[in-house]
Write a protein that holds these residues in place. Structure first.
Motif, PDB file in Angstrom:
ATOM      1  N   LYS A  41       1.079  -0.992   0.142  1.00  0.00           N
ATOM      2  CA  LYS A  41      -0.225   0.078   0.104  1.00  0.00           C
ATOM      3  C   LYS A  41       0.915   1.105  -0.122  1.00  0.00           C
ATOM      4  CE  LYS A  41      -3.968  -2.605   0.249  1.00  0.00           C
ATOM      5  NZ  LYS A  41      -4.390  -2.711  -1.364  1.00  0.00           N
ATOM      6  N   ASN A  42       2.304   1.308   0.277  1.00  0.00           N
ATOM      7  CA  ASN A  42       3.074   2.448   0.297  1.00  0.00           C
ATOM      8  C   ASN A  42       4.709   2.236  -0.466  1.00  0.00           C
ATOM      9  OD1 ASN A  42       4.124   4.894   0.813  1.00  0.00           O
ATOM     10  ND2 ASN A  42       4.595   4.084   2.821  1.00  0.00           N
ATOM     11  N   PRO A  43       4.018   1.539  -1.921  1.00  0.00           N
ATOM     12  CA  PRO A  43       5.314   1.666  -2.917  1.00  0.00           C
ATOM     13  C   PRO A  43       6.245   2.536  -2.693  1.00  0.00           C
ATOM     14  CG  PRO A  43       3.466   1.477  -3.995  1.00  0.00           C
ATOM     15  CD  PRO A  43       3.042   1.901  -2.137  1.00  0.00           C
ATOM     16  N   ASN A  44       7.889   1.577  -3.446  1.00  0.00           N
ATOM     17  CA  ASN A  44       8.721   2.518  -3.290  1.00  0.00           C
ATOM     18  C   ASN A  44       8.329   2.986  -4.854  1.00  0.00           C
ATOM     19  OD1 ASN A  44      10.329   2.993  -0.975  1.00  0.00           O
ATOM     20  ND2 ASN A  44      10.969   1.018  -1.873  1.00  0.00           N
ATOM     21  N   LEU A  45       9.602   4.226  -5.576  1.00  0.00           N
ATOM     22  CA  LEU A  45       8.962   4.400  -6.885  1.00  0.00           C
ATOM     23  C   LEU A  45       9.221   3.390  -7.904  1.00  0.00           C
ATOM     24  CD1 LEU A  45      10.573   7.794  -7.317  1.00  0.00           C
ATOM     25  CD2 LEU A  45       8.008   7.343  -6.998  1.00  0.00           C
ATOM     26  N   ALA A  53      11.779  11.188 -10.956  1.00  0.00           N
ATOM     27  CA  ALA A  53      12.010  12.008 -10.378  1.00  0.00           C
ATOM     28  C   ALA A  53      13.722  13.127 -10.746  1.00  0.00           C
ATOM     29  CB  ALA A  53      12.264  11.033  -9.141  1.00  0.00           C
ATOM     30  N   GLY A  54      14.475  12.446 -11.777  1.00  0.00           N
ATOM     31  CA  GLY A  54      15.702  12.739 -11.214  1.00  0.00           C
ATOM     32  C   GLY A  54      15.686  14.299 -12.686  1.00  0.00           C
ATOM     33  N   ASP A  55      14.485  13.819 -13.650  1.00  0.00           N
ATOM     34  CA  ASP A  55      13.792  14.410 -14.193  1.00  0.00           C
ATOM     35  C   ASP A  55      13.162  15.568 -14.125  1.00  0.00           C
ATOM     36  OD1 ASP A  55      14.986  12.976 -16.689  1.00  0.00           O
ATOM     37  OD2 ASP A  55      12.865  12.123 -17.140  1.00  0.00           O
ATOM     38  N   LEU A  56      12.671  15.973 -13.154  1.00  0.00           N
ATOM     39  CA  LEU A  56      11.795  16.595 -12.082  1.00  0.00           C
ATOM     40  C   LEU A  56      12.612  18.034 -12.249  1.00  0.00           C
ATOM     41  CD1 LEU A  56       9.406  18.105 -11.128  1.00  0.00           C
ATOM     42  CD2 LEU A  56       9.742  16.927  -9.334  1.00  0.00           C
ATOM     43  N   GLN A  78      10.005  11.213  -2.410  1.00  0.00           N
ATOM     44  CA  GLN A  78      10.680  10.148  -2.933  1.00  0.00           C
ATOM     45  C   GLN A  78      10.970  11.044  -4.240  1.00  0.00           C
ATOM     46  OE1 GLN A  78      10.326   5.659  -3.715  1.00  0.00           O
ATOM     47  NE2 GLN A  78      11.176   5.559  -1.626  1.00  0.00           N
ATOM     48  N   THR A  79       9.499  11.153  -4.847  1.00  0.00           N
ATOM     49  CA  THR A  79       9.950  12.510  -6.198  1.00  0.00           C
ATOM     50  C   THR A  79      10.259  13.503  -5.658  1.00  0.00           C
ATOM     51  OG1 THR A  79       7.883  11.164  -6.651  1.00  0.00           O
ATOM     52  CG2 THR A  79       7.763  13.119  -7.573  1.00  0.00           C
ATOM     53  N   LEU A  80       9.840  14.271  -4.780  1.00  0.00           N
ATOM     54  CA  LEU A  80      10.752  15.594  -4.163  1.00  0.00           C
ATOM     55  C   LEU A  80      12.531  15.141  -3.712  1.00  0.00           C
ATOM     56  CD1 LEU A  80       8.024  16.647  -2.006  1.00  0.00           C
ATOM     57  CD2 LEU A  80       8.043  17.160  -4.907  1.00  0.00           C
ATOM     58  N   ASP A  81      12.867  14.136  -3.820  1.00  0.00           N
ATOM     59  CA  ASP A  81      13.867  13.977  -2.991  1.00  0.00           C
ATOM     60  C   ASP A  81      15.632  14.840  -3.776  1.00  0.00           C
ATOM     61  OD1 ASP A  81      13.507  12.751  -0.961  1.00  0.00           O
ATOM     62  OD2 ASP A  81      14.058  10.764  -1.794  1.00  0.00           O
TER      63      ASP A  81
END
Length: 166
Positions: A41-45, A53-56, A78-81
């Motif tokens: 229910k709470n997976p990693n990327l 995320a790096g492209d962001l 993790q998207t914001l890391d």
């Protein structure tokens, strides 16, 4: 009486300044999540999500964020890391998020990571027009830039990273 008038004038001036400030808000959906375990229910990327995320970070390399908000899930954080934001605050409720930003972060540059079913709701909650009808479970490459001034909000929609719709 003069002190009271001066205090009132200063209060009015500071109120007008805070309403005149523009708040820049960037809103994204979390990057691709790992779907290998359907019970998680709470997976990693996923690997693809870490690349996005790096492209962001590359897409927003010239933007200096004061604060970020993310739901309390691994994938939004993790998207914001890659953005290296000093302060990331968890949120659960869109209305409370918007109220908090309007009250405590006026004039700042803010990043918000959400989900396919909340990103457009966030855009609308700030008073901007929904730029798309919806986001599907497969939409990962959209980014929304809101400029909020007082009660007025404008939104621009963009895309980053590998286009998800080929």
């Amino acid at each position: 009486m003069k002190k009271l008038l001066l205090l009132f004038s200063l209060t009015l001036l500071f109120t007008q300044i805070s309403f005149a400030q523009t708040t820049d808000i960037w809103v994204v959906r979390h990057a691709e999540k790992d779907k290998t375990n359907p019970d998680d229910k709470n997976p990693n990327l996923s690997d693809e999500g870490r690349i996005r995320a790096g492209d962001l970070a590359i897409y927003l390399k010239k933007v200096k964020f004061d604060v970020a908000f993310a739901t309390p899930t691994k994938r939004t954080h993790q998207t914001l890391d890659s953005l290296v934001i000093k302060k990331v605050i968890d949120y659960k409720d869109v209305k409370e998020l918007v109220d908090d930003i309007k009250k405590n972060y006026v004039g700042q540059t803010i990043m918000i990571a959400g989900h396919s079913n909340t990103v457009l709701e966030i855009v609308e909650a700030f008073g901007a027009k929904r730029p798309r009808e919806d986001l599907t479970d497969d939409d990962y490459d959209y980014i929304f830039h809101l400029t909020v001034k007082g009660e007025k909000a404008k939104v621009k929609m963009g895309q980053y990273g590998r286009p998800h719709h080929l």
